[in-house]
Design an enzyme around this catalytic site. Structure first.
Site, PDB file in Angstrom:
ATOM      1  N   HIS A  56       0.850  -1.188   0.000  1.00 32.00           N
ATOM      2  CA  HIS A  56       0.000   0.000   0.000  1.00 32.00           C
ATOM      3  C   HIS A  56       0.887   1.240   0.000  1.00 32.00           C
ATOM      4  O   HIS A  56       2.102   1.137   0.128  1.00 32.00           O
ATOM      5  CB  HIS A  56      -1.009  -0.010   1.149  1.00 32.00           C
ATOM      6  CG  HIS A  56      -0.448   0.080   2.540  1.00 32.00           C
ATOM      7  ND1 HIS A  56       0.389  -0.874   3.086  1.00 32.00           N
ATOM      8  CD2 HIS A  56      -0.613   1.026   3.517  1.00 32.00           C
ATOM      9  CE1 HIS A  56       0.700  -0.536   4.328  1.00 32.00           C
ATOM     10  NE2 HIS A  56       0.110   0.620   4.613  1.00 32.00           N
ATOM     11  N   HIS A  58       1.378   3.922   1.926  1.00 30.73           N
ATOM     12  CA  HIS A  58       1.905   4.667   3.077  1.00 30.73           C
ATOM     13  C   HIS A  58       3.430   4.743   3.046  1.00 30.73           C
ATOM     14  O   HIS A  58       4.110   3.785   2.696  1.00 30.73           O
ATOM     15  CB  HIS A  58       1.433   4.045   4.401  1.00 30.73           C
ATOM     16  CG  HIS A  58       0.008   4.373   4.717  1.00 30.73           C
ATOM     17  ND1 HIS A  58      -0.754   3.661   5.612  1.00 30.73           N
ATOM     18  CD2 HIS A  58      -0.798   5.371   4.244  1.00 30.73           C
ATOM     19  CE1 HIS A  58      -1.967   4.191   5.692  1.00 30.73           C
ATOM     20  NE2 HIS A  58      -2.021   5.222   4.867  1.00 30.73           N
ATOM     21  N   ASP A  60       5.797   4.659   5.180  1.00 29.46           N
ATOM     22  CA  ASP A  60       6.649   3.705   5.900  1.00 29.46           C
ATOM     23  C   ASP A  60       6.704   2.335   5.205  1.00 29.46           C
ATOM     24  O   ASP A  60       7.358   1.423   5.697  1.00 29.46           O
ATOM     25  CB  ASP A  60       6.195   3.567   7.361  1.00 29.46           C
ATOM     26  CG  ASP A  60       4.774   3.082   7.503  1.00 29.46           C
ATOM     27  OD1 ASP A  60       3.894   3.601   6.793  1.00 29.46           O
ATOM     28  OD2 ASP A  60       4.537   2.173   8.313  1.00 29.46           O
ATOM     29  N   HIS A  61       6.048   2.214   4.055  1.00 28.35           N
ATOM     30  CA  HIS A  61       6.122   0.966   3.282  1.00 28.35           C
ATOM     31  C   HIS A  61       6.795   1.166   1.927  1.00 28.35           C
ATOM     32  O   HIS A  61       7.109   0.189   1.249  1.00 28.35           O
ATOM     33  CB  HIS A  61       4.721   0.360   3.106  1.00 28.35           C
ATOM     34  CG  HIS A  61       4.109  -0.031   4.421  1.00 28.35           C
ATOM     35  ND1 HIS A  61       4.051  -1.326   4.867  1.00 28.35           N
ATOM     36  CD2 HIS A  61       3.604   0.739   5.420  1.00 28.35           C
ATOM     37  CE1 HIS A  61       3.509  -1.343   6.075  1.00 28.35           C
ATOM     38  NE2 HIS A  61       3.230  -0.109   6.436  1.00 28.35           N
ATOM     39  N   HIS A 114      -7.619  -0.551   5.791  1.00 37.15           N
ATOM     40  CA  HIS A 114      -6.587   0.374   6.292  1.00 37.15           C
ATOM     41  C   HIS A 114      -6.423   1.506   5.265  1.00 37.15           C
ATOM     42  O   HIS A 114      -6.446   2.689   5.618  1.00 37.15           O
ATOM     43  CB  HIS A 114      -5.306  -0.425   6.476  1.00 37.15           C
ATOM     44  CG  HIS A 114      -4.105   0.361   6.883  1.00 37.15           C
ATOM     45  ND1 HIS A 114      -3.978   0.933   8.120  1.00 37.15           N
ATOM     46  CD2 HIS A 114      -2.951   0.640   6.225  1.00 37.15           C
ATOM     47  CE1 HIS A 114      -2.797   1.544   8.196  1.00 37.15           C
ATOM     48  NE2 HIS A 114      -2.161   1.381   7.063  1.00 37.15           N
ATOM     49  N   ASP A 133      -0.503  -4.076   6.604  1.00 34.71           N
ATOM     50  CA  ASP A 133      -1.344  -3.418   7.604  1.00 34.71           C
ATOM     51  C   ASP A 133      -2.827  -3.807   7.476  1.00 34.71           C
ATOM     52  O   ASP A 133      -3.710  -3.046   7.858  1.00 34.71           O
ATOM     53  CB  ASP A 133      -1.192  -1.892   7.513  1.00 34.71           C
ATOM     54  CG  ASP A 133       0.233  -1.448   7.818  1.00 34.71           C
ATOM     55  OD1 ASP A 133       1.063  -2.306   8.178  1.00 34.71           O
ATOM     56  OD2 ASP A 133       0.517  -0.247   7.680  1.00 34.71           O
ATOM     57  N   HIS A 171       4.192  -4.623  11.022  1.00 37.51           N
ATOM     58  CA  HIS A 171       4.674  -3.851  12.177  1.00 37.51           C
ATOM     59  C   HIS A 171       4.842  -4.710  13.427  1.00 37.51           C
ATOM     60  O   HIS A 171       4.127  -5.699  13.615  1.00 37.51           O
ATOM     61  CB  HIS A 171       3.693  -2.726  12.532  1.00 37.51           C
ATOM     62  CG  HIS A 171       3.632  -1.635  11.520  1.00 37.51           C
ATOM     63  ND1 HIS A 171       4.420  -0.521  11.586  1.00 37.51           N
ATOM     64  CD2 HIS A 171       2.878  -1.502  10.405  1.00 37.51           C
ATOM     65  CE1 HIS A 171       4.148   0.269  10.559  1.00 37.51           C
ATOM     66  NE2 HIS A 171       3.214  -0.299   9.820  1.00 37.51           N
TER      67      HIS A 171
HETATM   68 ZN    ZN Z   1       2.384   0.496   8.063  1.00 35.82          ZN
HETATM   69 FE    FE Z   2       0.013   1.616   6.597  1.00 37.01          FE
END
Ligand code: ZN
Ligand code: FE
Length: 255
Positions: A56, A58, A60-61, A114, A133, A171
């Protein structure tokens, strides 16, 4: 040949995964929180990166992707639904598509909730499921874009897979998830045992990810809206699973 899997801690609490098919010399990376630990893992193993899956959009990915590609050119795969906000993709996929890495065929599953457009991928021959996530160890991702019905639909698809499937999520939130889960099912002995195991692992800085789908089915409150104990505690004996899921998600947001 089945994948060899390694879990790579990144940033403060993210995980990336490398899945390597030795017979075909192919290596798949799932998510790129940052480049350095992934380059280091590839170097240590002597693996050549061939494919990258983004679950996805985001940051942090995906944030490490541009830097990683400079030294490790690879095919980048992500959801067609997210093509407008993901880094440039070589292959845009939708639910039902198959991603082939060596002799491993991964089924793309839409797990929106999410985010809208979040995908999971299931390699049945290696019993590996990459969920980021969506389904997480003892939890599920916060609903930033989707609604509870949508997330429940997504998790319901994953819940039907072989219980021996290894769930690779995004995570290290498991200890905190456990503190919440036990408020929903305080008498669930499998959950009590898992919380003890998590505490042991975390005290030695060992990742609690991946987990097995069996563990999640037995202990993750977000897969257990049909639990008699949970329903009793929530006062929702006659509600639908989707309604109970929504209430559990609402409580977690306020926990
Ligand atoms: Zn994440
Ligand atoms: Fe995420």
């Amino acid at each position: 040949m089945s994948f060899e899997l390694i879990t790579i801690p990144c940033l403060s609490d993210n995980y990336a995964f490398l899945a390597h098919d030795a017979a075909d010399g192919k290596t798949l990376l799932v998510d790129v929180p940052e480049a350095a630990p992934i380059s280091e893992a590839l170097y240590k193993k002597g693996w050549r990166l061939t494919d990258i899956l983004l679950t996805h959009h985001h940051q942090d990915h995906v944030d490490g992707l541009a830097e990683l590609l400079k030294s490790h050119p690879a095919r980048v795969i992500g959801a067609k639904a997210d093509q407008n906000r993901l880094p440039p993709l070589d292959e845009a996929v939708v639910e039902g598509d198959i991603i082939t890495v060596g002799s491993n065929n991964g089924l793309v599953i839409d797990v929106s909730g999410h985010t809208i457009g979040h995908i999971a991928i299931h390699f049945s021959n290696s019993k590996l499921l990459f969920t980021a996530d969506s389904l997480m160890a003892l939890g599920c991702g916060r609903l930033f874009e989707g609604d509870p019905d949508q997330m429940w639909g997504s998790l319901s698809k994953l819940a039907t897979l072989d219980p021996d499937t290894i769930v690779c999520s995004g995570h290290e939130y498991t200890a905190a998830n456990g503190r919440f889960a036990i408020t929903i099912e305080p008498k669930n002995s499998a959950l009590q045992n898992r919380i003890r195991e998590i505490a042991k692992k975390r005290s030695r800085n060992i990742p609690t990810v991946p987990s097995t789908l069996r563990e999640e089915l037995e202990t993750n409150p977000f897969l257990r809206p049909d639990s008699t104990e949970a329903r009793h505690n929530l006062g929702m004996r006659n509600n639908t699973d989707a309604e109970v899921f929504a209430e559990i998600r609402r409580r977690k947001d306020n926990f």
